[in-house]
Design a protein around this motif. Structure first.
Motif, short mmCIF file in Angstrom:
data_model
loop_
_atom_site.label_atom_id
_atom_site.label_comp_id
_atom_site.label_asym_id
_atom_site.label_seq_id
_atom_site.Cartn_x
_atom_site.Cartn_y
_atom_site.Cartn_z
N MET A 1 7.66 5.87 8.50
CA MET A 1 6.90 6.72 7.37
C MET A 1 7.40 6.79 6.40
SD MET A 1 6.17 10.80 9.81
CE MET A 1 7.06 10.48 10.07
N SER A 2 6.57 6.50 5.29
CA SER A 2 7.22 6.65 3.84
C SER A 2 5.96 7.33 2.73
CB SER A 2 6.30 5.29 3.22
OG SER A 2 5.55 4.69 3.26
N GLU A 3 6.13 8.02 1.75
CA GLU A 3 5.46 8.15 0.26
C GLU A 3 6.10 7.97 -0.60
OE1 GLU A 3 7.15 10.82 2.57
OE2 GLU A 3 8.52 11.49 1.41
N LEU A 4 4.99 8.60 -1.59
CA LEU A 4 5.04 8.24 -2.88
C LEU A 4 5.24 9.67 -3.56
CD1 LEU A 4 1.97 6.38 -4.96
CD2 LEU A 4 3.90 5.42 -3.63
N ARG A 5 6.51 9.52 -4.02
CA ARG A 5 7.19 10.96 -4.76
C ARG A 5 6.85 10.91 -6.30
NH1 ARG A 5 11.24 14.37 -0.48
NH2 ARG A 5 10.60 13.25 1.05
N TRP A 6 6.48 11.84 -6.10
CA TRP A 6 6.06 12.06 -8.40
C TRP A 6 7.98 12.52 -8.74
CZ3 TRP A 6 4.13 9.30 -12.76
CH2 TRP A 6 4.55 9.88 -13.97
N ASN A 7 8.01 11.81 -9.77
CA ASN A 7 9.76 12.41 -10.84
C ASN A 7 8.98 13.00 -12.05
OD1 ASN A 7 11.42 13.05 -12.46
ND2 ASN A 7 12.97 11.10 -12.39
N PRO A 8 8.62 14.78 -12.46
CA PRO A 8 8.08 14.85 -13.85
C PRO A 8 8.79 14.81 -14.66
CG PRO A 8 8.85 16.64 -12.15
CD PRO A 8 8.71 15.07 -11.02
N LEU A 9 10.54 15.03 -14.62
CA LEU A 9 10.76 14.80 -15.36
C LEU A 9 11.11 13.46 -16.20
CD1 LEU A 9 14.74 16.24 -14.18
CD2 LEU A 9 13.29 16.95 -16.35
N LEU A 10 11.18 11.97 -15.20
CA LEU A 10 10.82 10.13 -15.97
C LEU A 10 9.61 10.27 -15.71
CD1 LEU A 10 13.63 9.14 -14.54
CD2 LEU A 10 13.78 10.05 -17.22
N ARG A 11 8.37 10.62 -15.38
CA ARG A 11 6.52 10.60 -15.00
C ARG A 11 6.81 9.35 -14.56
NH1 ARG A 11 5.72 10.48 -20.76
NH2 ARG A 11 7.22 11.26 -20.94
N GLU A 12 7.40 9.06 -13.07
CA GLU A 12 7.38 8.25 -12.41
C GLU A 12 7.34 8.34 -10.75
OE1 GLU A 12 10.77 5.63 -13.87
OE2 GLU A 12 11.96 6.89 -12.24
N TRP A 13 6.58 7.32 -10.60
CA TRP A 13 6.48 7.55 -8.91
C TRP A 13 7.71 6.75 -8.39
CZ3 TRP A 13 3.54 10.36 -6.91
CH2 TRP A 13 2.15 10.71 -7.38
N ILE A 14 8.03 7.00 -7.37
CA ILE A 14 9.54 6.43 -6.39
C ILE A 14 8.97 6.33 -4.64
CG2 ILE A 14 11.49 7.30 -7.59
CD1 ILE A 14 11.36 8.13 -4.04
N ILE A 15 8.82 5.49 -4.64
CA ILE A 15 8.69 5.48 -2.93
C ILE A 15 9.54 5.46 -1.91
CG2 ILE A 15 7.12 3.64 -1.43
CD1 ILE A 15 6.94 2.22 -4.13
N THR A 16 9.54 6.05 -1.08
CA THR A 16 10.08 6.39 -0.04
C THR A 16 9.50 5.15 1.16
OG1 THR A 16 8.79 7.64 1.30
CG2 THR A 16 10.66 8.46 -0.27
N ALA A 17 10.68 4.68 1.92
CA ALA A 17 10.33 2.89 2.81
C ALA A 17 11.40 2.86 3.92
CB ALA A 17 10.43 1.90 1.95
N VAL A 18 11.39 4.67 3.80
CA VAL A 18 12.62 4.71 5.21
C VAL A 18 12.64 3.25 6.46
CG1 VAL A 18 13.49 6.94 7.57
CG2 VAL A 18 12.45 7.22 4.71
N HIS A 19 11.56 3.17 7.23
CA HIS A 19 11.39 1.68 8.58
C HIS A 19 11.94 1.51 7.50
CE1 HIS A 19 7.66 1.67 5.73
NE2 HIS A 19 7.82 0.48 5.97
N ARG A 20 12.22 0.93 6.08
CA ARG A 20 13.01 -0.89 6.11
C ARG A 20 14.40 -1.02 6.35
NH1 ARG A 20 10.65 -4.36 2.62
NH2 ARG A 20 12.39 -4.23 1.17
N GLN A 21 14.78 0.05 6.69
CA GLN A 21 16.51 0.32 7.29
C GLN A 21 16.53 -0.20 8.42
OE1 GLN A 21 18.54 3.67 7.35
NE2 GLN A 21 18.11 4.55 5.05
N ASP A 22 15.00 -0.15 9.59
CA ASP A 22 15.57 -1.04 10.90
C ASP A 22 15.67 -2.90 10.18
OD1 ASP A 22 14.95 1.37 11.56
OD2 ASP A 22 12.99 2.02 11.19
N ARG A 23 15.28 -3.31 9.74
CA ARG A 23 14.90 -4.86 9.24
C ARG A 23 16.53 -5.13 9.84
NH1 ARG A 23 14.76 -5.82 2.74
NH2 ARG A 23 16.17 -4.08 2.80
N PRO A 24 15.94 -6.23 10.46
CA PRO A 24 16.77 -6.53 11.60
C PRO A 24 17.83 -7.87 10.40
CG PRO A 24 14.55 -7.77 12.36
CD PRO A 24 14.57 -6.24 11.60
#
Ligand SMILES: [Zn+2]
Ligand SMILES: [Zn+2]
Ligand SMILES: [Zn+2]
Length: 315
Positions: A1-24
């Protein structure tokens, strides 16, 4: 699962990409001939990134958003651009035709993704070297198809627009003219393209490669310009390695117009390269000033670094 989260202070998106931790940690290189990579004798190819931060259709966000905590699906795609079937080489040492083939692939992927309504920006880049977190040494670049225009390009677009509205022509056209006239920061030229250390370089050996002719993306490039680009790119990257007598770790990024349907003919295509070293052996770290304030400390004069890069011969 992943999503875009908006940072209104810097007016930018960050991407959560949790599944990338499983990279072998892979034993066999997946990009060598015979696996998912390039068949022997075939030029550069794009393959899907097996651990994409963005996918189409996107997964359901992990968390529900609200008007004050904005969440969007991580719509888009991530591709790996495998440069060649050979494992033990680098972009800098590929034959000229192979580098031309990589540029052809960049152009093809850009045009294909431009036609897809969910894609707003196509980011093409290469991370090179362990110091930049590269886990696979097989020569490859990457592509992220974003559902938004990233902040650095947004800022460049705005600057170009403001400059043209206040009586100037194109900021990049003017910069190229100035660099050619002064000459002190130019490290190499090829046809109508030039490579220089910017006046305001953030990284000690930062280089921009810019076509003299005003064009907003690779698809507007003529055959002779793209040949010159291939040759100049090789020369610059070879210079880096020869400068440090090692594999210079770097991040290379193509800055092209957005593909969100807007009119961006005022944008000026260029390539930015950020080498991670500040001397032959020492890495430059981003610390308090850079990360905490967005102010880069460059412990050298760009003119001196340009001089070093100009003198060091390519292969
Ligand atoms: Zn390989
Ligand atoms: Zn221009
Ligand atoms: Zn740029």
């Amino acid at each position: 699962m992943s999503e875009l989260r908006w940072n209104p202070l810097l007016r930018e998106w960050i991407i959560t990409a949790v599944h990338r931790q499983d990279r072998p940690v892979l034993q066999d290189c997946p990009f060598c001939a015979g696996t998912e990579g390039v068949p022997e004798g075939v030029g550069a190819v794009a393959v899907p990134n097996r651990y994409p931060a963005l996918t189409h259709p996107p997964p359901r966000p992990y968390i529900g958003g609200s008007s004050s905590q904005q969440v969007e699906p991580s719509d888009g795609s991530c591709e790996v651009l495998v440069y060649t079937s050979s494992h033990d080489t680098a972009l800098a040492y590929l034959p000229l035709e192979s580098v031309q083939d990589i540029i052809r692939l960049w152009r093809e992927r850009f045009l294909d993704l431009e036609r897809r309504p969910h894609v707003k920006y196509v980011l093409i880049f290469e991370n090179r070297g362990k110091d930049v977190g590269v886990t696979l040494s097989h020569p490859h670049g990457q592509l992220y198809a974003f559902p938004f225009t990233p902040p650095l390009m947004r800022m460049e677009l705005e600057s170009l627009l403001v400059h043209s509205h206040s009586g100037g022509t194109c900021l990049l056209c003017e910069m190229v003219e100035l660099e050619l006239a002064e000459g002190g920061r130019v490290i190499a030229t090829e046809g109508s393209l030039l490579a220089y250390v910017p006046f305001w370089a953030r990284w000690p050996y930062e280089v921009q490669i810019v076509p003299e002719r005003h064009l907003s993306a690779l698809d507007e490039m003529k055959e002779d310009e793209s040949l010159a680009l291939a040759s100049l790119l090789r020369r610059v990257l070879q210079k880096y390695d020869n400068l440090v007598d090692d594999e210079m770790p770097y991040v290379m990024v193509l800055h092209q117009r957005p593909v969100d349907g807007g009119k961006y003919s005022y944008y000026h295509f260029h390539i930015e390269i950020y080498p991670m070293r500040r001397s032959r052996t020492e890495l430059k770290y981003l610390a308090g000033c850079e990360l905490g304030a967005g102010v880069f400390l460059n412990d050298s004069h760009p003119e001196e670094r340009a001089d070093e890069l100009r003198r060091v011969a390519p292969d």
